[in-house]
Design a protein around this motif. Sequence first.
Motif, PDB file in Angstrom:
ATOM      1  N   LEU A  90      27.448 -49.046   6.125  1.00  0.00           N
ATOM      2  CA  LEU A  90      27.842 -48.762   7.467  1.00  0.00           C
ATOM      3  C   LEU A  90      26.710 -48.326   8.380  1.00  0.00           C
ATOM      4  O   LEU A  90      26.572 -48.438   9.600  1.00  0.00           O
ATOM      5  N   GLU A  91      25.633 -47.883   7.723  1.00  0.00           N
ATOM      6  CA  GLU A  91      24.662 -47.296   8.331  1.00  0.00           C
ATOM      7  C   GLU A  91      23.776 -48.054   9.381  1.00  0.00           C
ATOM      8  O   GLU A  91      23.662 -47.604  10.737  1.00  0.00           O
ATOM      9  N   SER A  92      23.481 -49.392   9.200  1.00  0.00           N
ATOM     10  CA  SER A  92      22.951 -50.169  10.329  1.00  0.00           C
ATOM     11  C   SER A  92      23.680 -50.229  11.662  1.00  0.00           C
ATOM     12  O   SER A  92      23.177 -50.129  12.477  1.00  0.00           O
ATOM     13  N   GLY A  93      25.045 -50.533  11.310  1.00  0.00           N
ATOM     14  CA  GLY A  93      26.055 -50.700  12.390  1.00  0.00           C
ATOM     15  C   GLY A  93      26.089 -49.236  13.251  1.00  0.00           C
ATOM     16  O   GLY A  93      26.314 -49.393  14.564  1.00  0.00           O
ATOM     17  N   LEU A  94      26.153 -48.204  12.387  1.00  0.00           N
ATOM     18  CA  LEU A  94      26.155 -47.006  13.230  1.00  0.00           C
ATOM     19  C   LEU A  94      24.929 -46.539  13.997  1.00  0.00           C
ATOM     20  O   LEU A  94      25.066 -46.202  15.124  1.00  0.00           O
ATOM     21  N   THR A  95      23.946 -47.072  13.563  1.00  0.00           N
ATOM     22  CA  THR A  95      22.831 -46.793  14.073  1.00  0.00           C
ATOM     23  C   THR A  95      22.609 -47.546  15.417  1.00  0.00           C
ATOM     24  O   THR A  95      22.177 -47.147  16.403  1.00  0.00           O
ATOM     25  N   LYS A  96      23.179 -48.890  15.168  1.00  0.00           N
ATOM     26  CA  LYS A  96      23.208 -49.639  16.607  1.00  0.00           C
ATOM     27  C   LYS A  96      24.234 -49.015  17.440  1.00  0.00           C
ATOM     28  O   LYS A  96      23.836 -48.922  18.771  1.00  0.00           O
ATOM     29  N   LEU A  97      25.398 -48.517  16.965  1.00  0.00           N
ATOM     30  CA  LEU A  97      26.135 -47.890  18.032  1.00  0.00           C
ATOM     31  C   LEU A  97      25.611 -46.672  18.753  1.00  0.00           C
ATOM     32  O   LEU A  97      25.701 -46.547  19.696  1.00  0.00           O
ATOM     33  N   GLY A  98      24.678 -45.846  17.955  1.00  0.00           N
ATOM     34  CA  GLY A  98      24.233 -44.821  18.448  1.00  0.00           C
ATOM     35  C   GLY A  98      23.003 -45.166  19.497  1.00  0.00           C
ATOM     36  O   GLY A  98      22.976 -44.220  20.523  1.00  0.00           O
ATOM     37  N   LYS A  99      22.330 -46.361  19.104  1.00  0.00           N
ATOM     38  CA  LYS A  99      21.398 -46.853  20.354  1.00  0.00           C
ATOM     39  C   LYS A  99      22.217 -47.136  21.667  1.00  0.00           C
ATOM     40  O   LYS A  99      21.675 -46.896  22.746  1.00  0.00           O
ATOM     41  N   ARG A 100      23.136 -47.876  21.588  1.00  0.00           N
ATOM     42  CA  ARG A 100      24.391 -48.247  22.686  1.00  0.00           C
ATOM     43  C   ARG A 100      24.680 -46.899  23.213  1.00  0.00           C
ATOM     44  O   ARG A 100      24.742 -46.699  24.591  1.00  0.00           O
ATOM     45  N   ALA A 101      25.055 -45.998  22.288  1.00  0.00           N
ATOM     46  CA  ALA A 101      25.548 -44.776  23.128  1.00  0.00           C
ATOM     47  C   ALA A 101      24.379 -43.971  23.912  1.00  0.00           C
ATOM     48  O   ALA A 101      24.668 -43.526  24.964  1.00  0.00           O
ATOM     49  N   ASP A 102      23.333 -43.974  23.192  1.00  0.00           N
ATOM     50  CA  ASP A 102      22.120 -43.314  23.857  1.00  0.00           C
ATOM     51  C   ASP A 102      21.925 -44.037  25.304  1.00  0.00           C
ATOM     52  O   ASP A 102      21.672 -43.494  26.382  1.00  0.00           O
ATOM     53  N   ALA A 103      22.053 -45.183  25.369  1.00  0.00           N
ATOM     54  CA  ALA A 103      21.776 -46.015  26.434  1.00  0.00           C
ATOM     55  C   ALA A 103      22.962 -45.674  27.597  1.00  0.00           C
ATOM     56  O   ALA A 103      22.538 -45.934  28.782  1.00  0.00           O
ATOM     57  N   ALA A 104      24.057 -45.526  27.172  1.00  0.00           N
ATOM     58  CA  ALA A 104      24.921 -44.885  27.913  1.00  0.00           C
ATOM     59  C   ALA A 104      25.062 -43.672  28.455  1.00  0.00           C
ATOM     60  O   ALA A 104      25.693 -43.229  29.428  1.00  0.00           O
ATOM     61  N   GLY A 105      23.889 -42.854  27.931  1.00  0.00           N
ATOM     62  CA  GLY A 105      23.509 -41.712  28.293  1.00  0.00           C
ATOM     63  C   GLY A 105      24.390 -40.385  27.383  1.00  0.00           C
ATOM     64  O   GLY A 105      24.556 -39.129  27.976  1.00  0.00           O
ATOM     65  N   ILE A 106      25.127 -41.051  26.307  1.00  0.00           N
ATOM     66  CA  ILE A 106      25.401 -39.911  25.528  1.00  0.00           C
ATOM     67  C   ILE A 106      24.450 -39.221  24.729  1.00  0.00           C
ATOM     68  O   ILE A 106      23.840 -39.897  24.140  1.00  0.00           O
ATOM     69  N   THR A 107      24.761 -37.973  24.575  1.00  0.00           N
ATOM     70  CA  THR A 107      23.825 -37.012  23.909  1.00  0.00           C
ATOM     71  C   THR A 107      24.171 -36.525  22.625  1.00  0.00           C
ATOM     72  O   THR A 107      25.350 -36.733  22.141  1.00  0.00           O
ATOM     73  N   PRO A 108      23.309 -36.154  21.769  1.00  0.00           N
ATOM     74  CA  PRO A 108      23.896 -35.712  20.404  1.00  0.00           C
ATOM     75  C   PRO A 108      24.765 -34.760  20.293  1.00  0.00           C
ATOM     76  O   PRO A 108      25.720 -34.349  19.721  1.00  0.00           O
ATOM     77  N   ASN A 109      24.625 -33.665  21.427  1.00  0.00           N
ATOM     78  CA  ASN A 109      25.587 -32.681  21.653  1.00  0.00           C
ATOM     79  C   ASN A 109      27.022 -33.266  21.874  1.00  0.00           C
ATOM     80  O   ASN A 109      28.096 -32.832  21.489  1.00  0.00           O
ATOM     81  N   ASP A 110      27.095 -34.396  22.622  1.00  0.00           N
ATOM     82  CA  ASP A 110      28.141 -35.030  23.151  1.00  0.00           C
ATOM     83  C   ASP A 110      29.130 -35.683  21.801  1.00  0.00           C
ATOM     84  O   ASP A 110      30.043 -35.315  21.563  1.00  0.00           O
ATOM     85  N   LEU A 111      28.181 -36.159  20.787  1.00  0.00           N
ATOM     86  CA  LEU A 111      28.603 -36.579  19.689  1.00  0.00           C
ATOM     87  C   LEU A 111      29.335 -35.381  18.835  1.00  0.00           C
ATOM     88  O   LEU A 111      30.274 -35.747  18.259  1.00  0.00           O
ATOM     89  N   GLN A 112      28.659 -34.509  18.875  1.00  0.00           N
ATOM     90  CA  GLN A 112      29.200 -33.224  18.131  1.00  0.00           C
ATOM     91  C   GLN A 112      30.385 -32.796  18.594  1.00  0.00           C
ATOM     92  O   GLN A 112      31.702 -32.429  17.980  1.00  0.00           O
ATOM     93  N   HIS A 113      30.577 -32.694  19.899  1.00  0.00           N
ATOM     94  CA  HIS A 113      31.819 -32.223  20.803  1.00  0.00           C
ATOM     95  C   HIS A 113      32.821 -33.186  20.255  1.00  0.00           C
ATOM     96  O   HIS A 113      34.070 -32.712  20.188  1.00  0.00           O
ATOM     97  N   ALA A 114      32.690 -34.504  20.456  1.00  0.00           N
ATOM     98  CA  ALA A 114      33.510 -35.474  20.009  1.00  0.00           C
ATOM     99  C   ALA A 114      34.018 -35.535  18.771  1.00  0.00           C
ATOM    100  O   ALA A 114      35.334 -35.801  18.473  1.00  0.00           O
ATOM    101  N   ARG A 115      33.144 -35.205  17.663  1.00  0.00           N
ATOM    102  CA  ARG A 115      33.529 -34.898  16.371  1.00  0.00           C
ATOM    103  C   ARG A 115      34.451 -33.882  16.334  1.00  0.00           C
ATOM    104  O   ARG A 115      35.530 -34.057  15.835  1.00  0.00           O
ATOM    105  N   HIS A 116      34.185 -32.847  17.016  1.00  0.00           N
ATOM    106  CA  HIS A 116      35.220 -31.525  16.797  1.00  0.00           C
ATOM    107  C   HIS A 116      36.514 -32.050  17.510  1.00  0.00           C
ATOM    108  O   HIS A 116      37.387 -31.400  16.893  1.00  0.00           O
ATOM    109  N   ALA A 117      36.492 -32.685  18.494  1.00  0.00           N
ATOM    110  CA  ALA A 117      37.870 -32.932  19.138  1.00  0.00           C
ATOM    111  C   ALA A 117      38.542 -34.078  18.237  1.00  0.00           C
ATOM    112  O   ALA A 117      39.706 -33.846  18.185  1.00  0.00           O
TER     113      ALA A 117
END
Length: 140
Positions: free
Chosen positions: A70-97
């Motif tokens: 899964l790691e390669s695909g998730l890393t690519k997804l992270g790259k797309r999220a980063d390009a969309a302006g999503i921050t690491p903090n946003d990821l943590q908030h989404a995980r909590h939600a």
Amino acid sequence: MGVRATRQVSESFRAFEPCGEAFIARALLRLSEDSPAARAALPTGSEEFHATAFAHLRHIVRNMSKFGSLESGLTKLGKRADAAGITPNDLQHARHALIATMSELLREEWDDDLHAAWEHTLQAACGAMLRGMTPVRHAA
């Protein structure tokens, strides 16, 4: 992650499959209440986004016993999220939600072991996504 925890996540996930898009919509509603800034970084009113997000979650659950695949695909997804302006903090908030929504929906079935299993699963996914985000954003 152990066999028991993997099984717990897989079995509990089945409860969300019939209503996957609605589950994501509910988690996003919680995210907008808990962290409006994190919610603002994601698309609004998009059934396509709900379906895609749930498909990603399904893929993680179905393949978590071989997380390396899964790691390669998730890393690519992270790259797309980063390009969309999503921050690491946003990821943590989404995980909590997501976890809070699961807890709410599973009620009596939700316990400390299931919470820990999901926490581990989603934290691992977020970690792989973070590797796709730019280092400068990691420091933020």
